[in-house]
Enzyme design. Structure first.
Site, mmCIF file in Angstrom:
data_model
loop_
_atom_site.group_PDB
_atom_site.id
_atom_site.type_symbol
_atom_site.label_atom_id
_atom_site.label_comp_id
_atom_site.label_asym_id
_atom_site.label_seq_id
_atom_site.Cartn_x
_atom_site.Cartn_y
_atom_site.Cartn_z
ATOM 1 N N HIS A 40 0.716 -1.119 -0.022
ATOM 2 C CA HIS A 40 0.084 -0.027 -0.006
ATOM 3 C C HIS A 40 0.895 1.305 -0.076
ATOM 4 O O HIS A 40 1.911 1.311 0.682
ATOM 5 C CB HIS A 40 -0.801 -0.119 1.365
ATOM 6 N N ASP A 84 -14.810 2.734 7.017
ATOM 7 C CA ASP A 84 -13.798 3.656 6.297
ATOM 8 C C ASP A 84 -14.211 4.441 4.982
ATOM 9 O O ASP A 84 -14.025 5.541 4.949
ATOM 10 C CB ASP A 84 -12.769 2.812 5.815
ATOM 11 N N ARG A 131 -14.232 12.966 6.146
ATOM 12 C CA ARG A 131 -12.975 13.414 6.413
ATOM 13 C C ARG A 131 -12.672 14.303 5.102
ATOM 14 O O ARG A 131 -11.995 15.466 5.421
ATOM 15 C CB ARG A 131 -11.905 12.498 6.615
ATOM 16 N N SER A 163 -7.675 4.135 8.539
ATOM 17 C CA SER A 163 -8.155 4.040 7.595
ATOM 18 C C SER A 163 -7.417 3.098 6.534
ATOM 19 O O SER A 163 -7.960 1.950 6.139
ATOM 20 C CB SER A 163 -8.149 5.413 6.945
ATOM 21 N N LYS A 191 -8.412 -1.460 5.774
ATOM 22 C CA LYS A 191 -8.642 -1.998 4.657
ATOM 23 C C LYS A 191 -7.597 -3.117 4.217
ATOM 24 O O LYS A 191 -7.701 -4.195 3.733
ATOM 25 C CB LYS A 191 -8.568 -0.709 3.309
HETATM 26 N N1 URA Z 1 -5.287 6.553 2.219
HETATM 27 C C1 URA Z 1 -6.395 6.131 3.073
HETATM 28 O O1 URA Z 1 -6.577 5.074 2.359
HETATM 29 N N2 URA Z 1 -6.743 6.632 3.964
HETATM 30 C C2 URA Z 1 -6.265 7.905 4.334
HETATM 31 O O2 URA Z 1 -6.819 8.412 5.505
HETATM 32 C C3 URA Z 1 -5.336 8.242 3.894
HETATM 33 C C4 URA Z 1 -4.739 8.010 2.709
#
Ligand code: URA
Length: 442
Positions: free
Chosen positions: A82, A161, A168, A183, A187
């Site tokens: 990621h 999320d 957000r 967040s 995931k």
């Molecule tokens: N990427 C994400 O998945 N969440 C965030 O809060 C910021 C970047």
């Protein structure tokens, strides 16, 4: 605990008990917390922070709000990846097939571009026919067959999320280490990987502007992953200037194909090799860093990584003719060249402004529901450190709508810095953060 009491406690700087954190996430998902109360708590968290325990509870509650992908039927160690998001950050599209070509299973759920940062899904969807909305059964089937699969987050993965991120985005509460950590990791933990390699971007084009903030985020992410039983590591990498030379969806896919054919830009290629080597080691496909890097370089040079990418594109419905001939990718009808205002050395190309310009040209979106233009974007004809003469083309803009050009040109002009001396060399990778220690390279 009532919502108002939870908000007040956080506003006053208290640590929340686990039940309060869980009540918040439950309320977000079942709608019993109205947006104004959720937004108030999010802002209190931005201002007051969260302890490591609170962040871990928030993450766990967000994972539990949905499904966790079961990849047990697929043999081998699954290694996810990621990035916290950057400009020209096309790493996943090269990295996933590269690591898969070395025998690592790479399950990857990606996001769309928002604001100045691009998104892997938008990039891949510039390949005609490419489907990112696969069911979990299709995801598993492609992984078993090809070794990597890049899809969108399904509605059942961390739904909390999805709601919180949208809130957000419009309440100026993105930039918070605990909120970004929860967040991202909600995931990633739901994705079903056994190990994770994270790329925490740092600089003008990243959410984390300073190395110190990026390190703090990287440590938080590694801590959450490790405590959840997933072997997690993070690299803090440079994002002051765009990564590679292409910014914008189809333009970046073309650059990914070149990189998979061993003809990619130096920095992008070096970063991909670095991350892939680590994934190969974590995936148990090499006994040492040296052996892992040799395998990765061989997979690039032999064409195995390119073949794996092509197989993934075919399996996900994309047109392989485009992979064989990137000239068939969507193109914007017009181009415009921004030139150097003076002679000297290119000392800066502000990734934040370049990303913003790309969005203005139609390659990105300001709101989640906006359509994008797959052919729009920019190509850097010069990169930091290059010598330039006044009038040389520095950045080429690709666009469709005439009205989008002027604001984009202004942003690109303001992104370019030229000085009499070459800038000091900056490493691409600053830090490597593991559960058992850290290494700094700069
Ligand atoms: N990427 C994400 O998945 N969440 C965030 O809060 C910021 C970047």
């Amino acid at each position: 605990m009532r919502a108002v009491d939870i908000i007040r406690a956080k506003r006053d700087g208290e640590s929340l008990p686990r039940e309060a954190v869980e009540a918040f996430v439950r309320g977000v998902v079942d709608g019993s917390w109205p947006d104004y109360q959720s937004a108030a708590l999010l802002m209190a968290i931005v201002l007051r922070g969260m302890t490591a325990d609170e962040t871990a509870w928030l993450t766990a509650a967000m994972v539990a709000s949905g499904e966790r992908v079961d990849l047990a039927s697929i043999p081998g160690i699954k290694v996810g990846k990621h990035s916290t998001g950057g400009v020209g950050d096309k790493v996943s599209i090269v990295l996933a097939p590269l690591a898969a070509a070395c025998g690592v299973v790479v399950p990857k759920m990606s996001g769309r571009g928002l604001g100045h940062t691009g998104g892997t899904l938008d990039k891949l969807e510039s390949i005609p026919g490419f489907r990112t909305a696969l069911s979990l059964d299709e995801f598993r089937a492609v992984l078993a067959e090809v070794g990597c699969c890049l899809i969108s987050q399904t509605a059942t993965i961390a739904p909390a999320d999805k709601t919180l991120y949208a809130l957000r985005d419009v309440t100026a509460t993105i930039e918070s280490v605990p909120l970004i950590s929860a967040s991202v990791m909600s995931k990633k933990l739901a994705e079903g990987s056994d190990a994770l390699v994270l790329d925490v971007k740092c600089g003008r084009g990243a959410f984390m502007k300073t190395r110190q903030d990026a390190q703090a985020l990287a440590r938080a992410l590694v801590g959450i992953g490790t405590d959840a039983g997933v072997r997690t590591e993070a690299f803090v990498t440079a994002m002051d200037a765009p990564l590679g030379r292409a910014v914008g969806n189809a333009l970046e896919v073309a650059e990914c194909i070149e990189t998979l054919q061993g003809r990619g830009p130096e920095g992008l290629t070096a970063l991909v090799i670095r991350l892939a080597s680590r994934m190969v080691e974590l995936g148990g496909r090499a006994a040492s860093a040296f052996e892992a890097e040799a395998r990765v370089r061989d997979a690039l040079a032999s064409g195995a990584a390119f073949d794996t990418f092509r197989a993934m594109v075919v399996r996900q419905g994309g047109d392989p003719a485009v992979v064989d001939d990137p000239g068939r990718l969507p193109r914007a009808p017009r181009t415009f060249a921004v030139t150097a205002p003076a002679s000297g050395f290119l000392t800066g190309l502000d990734a934040g402004r370049i990303g913003e310009a790309s969005m203005r040209l139609g390659a990105g979106r300001e709101r989640v529901d906006q359509a994008i233009d797959p052919g729009a974007g920019l190509v850097l004809r010069r990169v930091c450190g290059d010598a330039v003469l006044a009038g040389d083309v520095v950045v080429e803009l690709h666009y469709r709508e005439e009205a989008s050009l002027a604001p984009a040109v202004a942003l690109v002009e303001s992104a370019i810095a030229i000085g009499p001396q070459p800038p000091p060399a900056v490493p691409l990778v600053f830090d490597w953060i593991r559960a058992d220690g850290e290494t700094s390279f700069a």
